[in-house]
Design a protein around this motif. Structure first.
Motif, PDB file in Angstrom:
ATOM      1  N   VAL A 195       0.850  -1.183  -0.140  1.00 15.47           N
ATOM      2  CA  VAL A 195      -0.196  -0.109  -0.044  1.00 15.47           C
ATOM      3  C   VAL A 195       0.809   1.199  -0.027  1.00 15.47           C
ATOM      4  O   VAL A 195       0.844   2.152  -0.690  1.00 15.47           O
ATOM      5  CB  VAL A 195      -1.045   0.022   1.273  1.00 15.47           C
ATOM      6  CG1 VAL A 195      -1.615   1.190   1.499  1.00 15.47           C
ATOM      7  CG2 VAL A 195      -1.892  -1.334   0.954  1.00 15.47           C
ATOM      8  N   LEU A 196       1.935   1.337   0.872  1.00 17.52           N
ATOM      9  CA  LEU A 196       2.666   2.290   0.876  1.00 17.52           C
ATOM     10  C   LEU A 196       3.453   2.620  -0.352  1.00 17.52           C
ATOM     11  O   LEU A 196       3.474   3.760  -1.062  1.00 17.52           O
ATOM     12  CB  LEU A 196       3.874   2.240   2.037  1.00 17.52           C
ATOM     13  CG  LEU A 196       3.356   2.496   3.409  1.00 17.52           C
ATOM     14  CD1 LEU A 196       4.612   2.146   4.411  1.00 17.52           C
ATOM     15  CD2 LEU A 196       3.000   3.722   3.569  1.00 17.52           C
ATOM     16  N   LYS A 197       4.051   1.714  -1.014  1.00 16.57           N
ATOM     17  CA  LYS A 197       4.467   1.680  -2.337  1.00 16.57           C
ATOM     18  C   LYS A 197       3.544   2.335  -3.191  1.00 16.57           C
ATOM     19  O   LYS A 197       4.010   3.350  -3.960  1.00 16.57           O
ATOM     20  CB  LYS A 197       5.251   0.427  -2.848  1.00 16.57           C
ATOM     21  CG  LYS A 197       5.655   0.579  -4.132  1.00 16.57           C
ATOM     22  CD  LYS A 197       6.359  -0.958  -4.523  1.00 16.57           C
ATOM     23  CE  LYS A 197       7.361  -0.833  -5.726  1.00 16.57           C
ATOM     24  NZ  LYS A 197       7.640  -2.325  -6.220  1.00 16.57           N
ATOM     25  N   PRO A 201       4.739  13.944  -0.116  1.00 17.01           N
ATOM     26  CA  PRO A 201       5.928  15.032  -0.550  1.00 17.01           C
ATOM     27  C   PRO A 201       7.233  14.675  -0.116  1.00 17.01           C
ATOM     28  O   PRO A 201       8.189  15.261  -0.790  1.00 17.01           O
ATOM     29  CB  PRO A 201       5.269  16.196   0.011  1.00 17.01           C
ATOM     30  CG  PRO A 201       3.838  15.919   0.363  1.00 17.01           C
ATOM     31  CD  PRO A 201       3.905  14.615   0.471  1.00 17.01           C
ATOM     32  N   LYS A 202       7.567  13.614   0.755  1.00 16.38           N
ATOM     33  CA  LYS A 202       8.751  13.439   1.323  1.00 16.38           C
ATOM     34  C   LYS A 202       9.653  12.203   0.313  1.00 16.38           C
ATOM     35  O   LYS A 202      10.433  11.811   0.790  1.00 16.38           O
ATOM     36  CB  LYS A 202       8.722  12.939   2.623  1.00 16.38           C
ATOM     37  CG  LYS A 202       8.474  14.184   3.583  1.00 16.38           C
ATOM     38  CD  LYS A 202       8.431  13.662   5.039  1.00 16.38           C
ATOM     39  CE  LYS A 202       7.660  15.171   5.801  1.00 16.38           C
ATOM     40  NZ  LYS A 202       7.844  14.952   7.477  1.00 16.38           N
ATOM     41  N   SER A 203       8.798  11.684  -0.637  1.00 18.09           N
ATOM     42  CA  SER A 203       9.439  10.828  -1.446  1.00 18.09           C
ATOM     43  C   SER A 203       9.893  11.224  -2.757  1.00 18.09           C
ATOM     44  O   SER A 203       9.362  12.179  -3.350  1.00 18.09           O
ATOM     45  CB  SER A 203       8.017   9.704  -1.586  1.00 18.09           C
ATOM     46  OG  SER A 203       8.311   8.839  -2.609  1.00 18.09           O
ATOM     47  N   GLU A 204      10.814  10.664  -3.128  1.00 16.97           N
ATOM     48  CA  GLU A 204      11.441  10.745  -4.420  1.00 16.97           C
ATOM     49  C   GLU A 204      10.528  10.579  -5.637  1.00 16.97           C
ATOM     50  O   GLU A 204      10.558  11.137  -6.698  1.00 16.97           O
ATOM     51  CB  GLU A 204      12.664   9.968  -4.737  1.00 16.97           C
ATOM     52  CG  GLU A 204      13.764  10.388  -3.807  1.00 16.97           C
ATOM     53  CD  GLU A 204      15.017   9.400  -4.052  1.00 16.97           C
ATOM     54  OE1 GLU A 204      15.054   8.690  -4.921  1.00 16.97           O
ATOM     55  OE2 GLU A 204      15.969   9.729  -3.456  1.00 16.97           O
ATOM     56  N   GLU A 205       9.377   9.668  -5.343  1.00 13.85           N
ATOM     57  CA  GLU A 205       8.356   9.482  -6.534  1.00 13.85           C
ATOM     58  C   GLU A 205       7.202  10.576  -6.253  1.00 13.85           C
ATOM     59  O   GLU A 205       6.447  10.387  -7.131  1.00 13.85           O
ATOM     60  CB  GLU A 205       7.711   8.194  -6.104  1.00 13.85           C
ATOM     61  CG  GLU A 205       8.825   6.937  -6.179  1.00 13.85           C
ATOM     62  CD  GLU A 205       8.101   5.519  -5.751  1.00 13.85           C
ATOM     63  OE1 GLU A 205       7.034   5.280  -6.242  1.00 13.85           O
ATOM     64  OE2 GLU A 205       8.809   4.814  -5.113  1.00 13.85           O
ATOM     65  N   TYR A 206       7.241  11.427  -5.372  1.00  9.75           N
ATOM     66  CA  TYR A 206       6.146  12.276  -5.408  1.00  9.75           C
ATOM     67  C   TYR A 206       6.107  13.272  -6.709  1.00  9.75           C
ATOM     68  O   TYR A 206       7.148  13.732  -7.216  1.00  9.75           O
ATOM     69  CB  TYR A 206       6.491  13.317  -4.288  1.00  9.75           C
ATOM     70  CG  TYR A 206       5.569  14.408  -4.313  1.00  9.75           C
ATOM     71  CD1 TYR A 206       4.090  14.142  -3.929  1.00  9.75           C
ATOM     72  CD2 TYR A 206       5.941  15.810  -4.417  1.00  9.75           C
ATOM     73  CE1 TYR A 206       3.240  15.294  -3.606  1.00  9.75           C
ATOM     74  CE2 TYR A 206       5.011  16.577  -4.239  1.00  9.75           C
ATOM     75  CZ  TYR A 206       3.550  16.637  -3.820  1.00  9.75           C
ATOM     76  OH  TYR A 206       2.616  17.726  -3.881  1.00  9.75           O
TER      77      TYR A 206
END
Length: 279
Positions: A258-260, A267-272
């Motif tokens: 789910v997290l993935k 906003p803190k993810s490189e995938e954002y």
């Protein structure tokens, strides 16, 4: 702790019965710019009614009578700091929009935290007649029956619920629900974070995701999920704490999947990505 739990149950049921009585009368004043108008409280669809404040006062009176030295943090009143390690975290009417629109999914949510760690959580949904109770280290019950999270192991077979929480727009929520819908069985929105949390604990759905959510909305629900064997984190996978944040609650088995799937709205993810829904 049993005495604290009794206080939480008594307060939730007393406030819930008042809400139910007024709900059946179908006479509700809404607080806003004008009487009977919608007041902006974050998202424009969020409202607060006179019943929120009435339930808030019922709960505060009972808790203050039994535990006058404790702190109180409620959605309607804010923080009353008495310098105690114990803090009651209260949403007197979770699902206000449902309530004023005469939909059944609304609840009273009460949590007692010790040094900012939830130790007792109670959610009472009066119209659907369900009472969820959790105590740290002692499990979670719904209407007195011990419950546990689902054992669904495949994301593709899972059901999820969610809400936009305190986000100012529906943009991130739309992207998150779109991404989840592509990977799961179905995604649903019930309109009450407290109910959405305890249905994860009861094994009726497999995950609950919400954005920028305040502690009074989910503190009791988070304890219910953990005590039912589930997992509660922020979107970085870090343990949830009593701060406003993005939150993911699952049966634990599908948590990482789910997290993935929802990192595009973190906003803190490189995938954002802050592009359009399909960008």
């Amino acid at each position: 702790m049993e005495f604290f739990t009794k206080t939480a149950v008594d307060a939730a049921v007393l406030a819930g019965k008042h809400l139910l009585s007024e709900y059946k009368r179908h006479h509700i004043e809404v607080y806003g710019v004008d009487t009977l108008s919608v007041g902006n409280r974050g998202l424009t669809k969020e409202i607060t009614s006179i019943r929120d404040h009435e339930a808030d006062q019922i709960i505060k009176d009972l808790i203050s009578d039994r535990h006058p030295e404790h702190n109180l943090l409620t959605e309607e009143t804010g923080l009353v700091d008495n310098g105690s390690p114990y803090t009651w975290v209260v949403d007197p009417l979770d699902g206000s929009s449902n309530y004023v629109n005469h939909n059944p999914f609304f609840a009273v949510s009460i949590c007692l935290a010790y040094n900012n760690q939830p130790i007792t959580g109670v959610i009472f949904a009066p119209l659907i007649e369900e009472l969820a109770v959790a105590r740290k280290g002692q499990g979670c019950t719904v209407n007195g029956r011990r419950v546990s999270v689902s054992d669904t192991g495949a994301l593709s077979k899972s059901y999820s619920v969610g809400c936009p929480g305190g986000d100012k727009t529906n943009r991130r929520f739309s992207k998150m629900s779109y991404a989840l819908n592509e990977n799961i069985k179905d995604f649903r929105k019930m309109g009450s974070a407290a109910i959405e949390a305890y249905v994860v604990a009861a094994g009726r759905v497999d995950s609950f995701v919400t954005l920028n959510i305040s502690p009074w909305d989910i503190a009791a629900g988070a304890l219910c999920v953990e005590e039912a064997g589930g997992k509660v984190t922020n979107f970085q996978g870090e343990p949830w704490d009593m701060t406003k944040s993005d939150v993911c609650m699952t049966n634990g088995v599908i948590h990482e999947d789910v997290l993935k799937t929802i990192q595009l709205v973190n906003p803190k993810s490189e995938e954002y990505s802050d592009n359009s829904l399909i960008g």
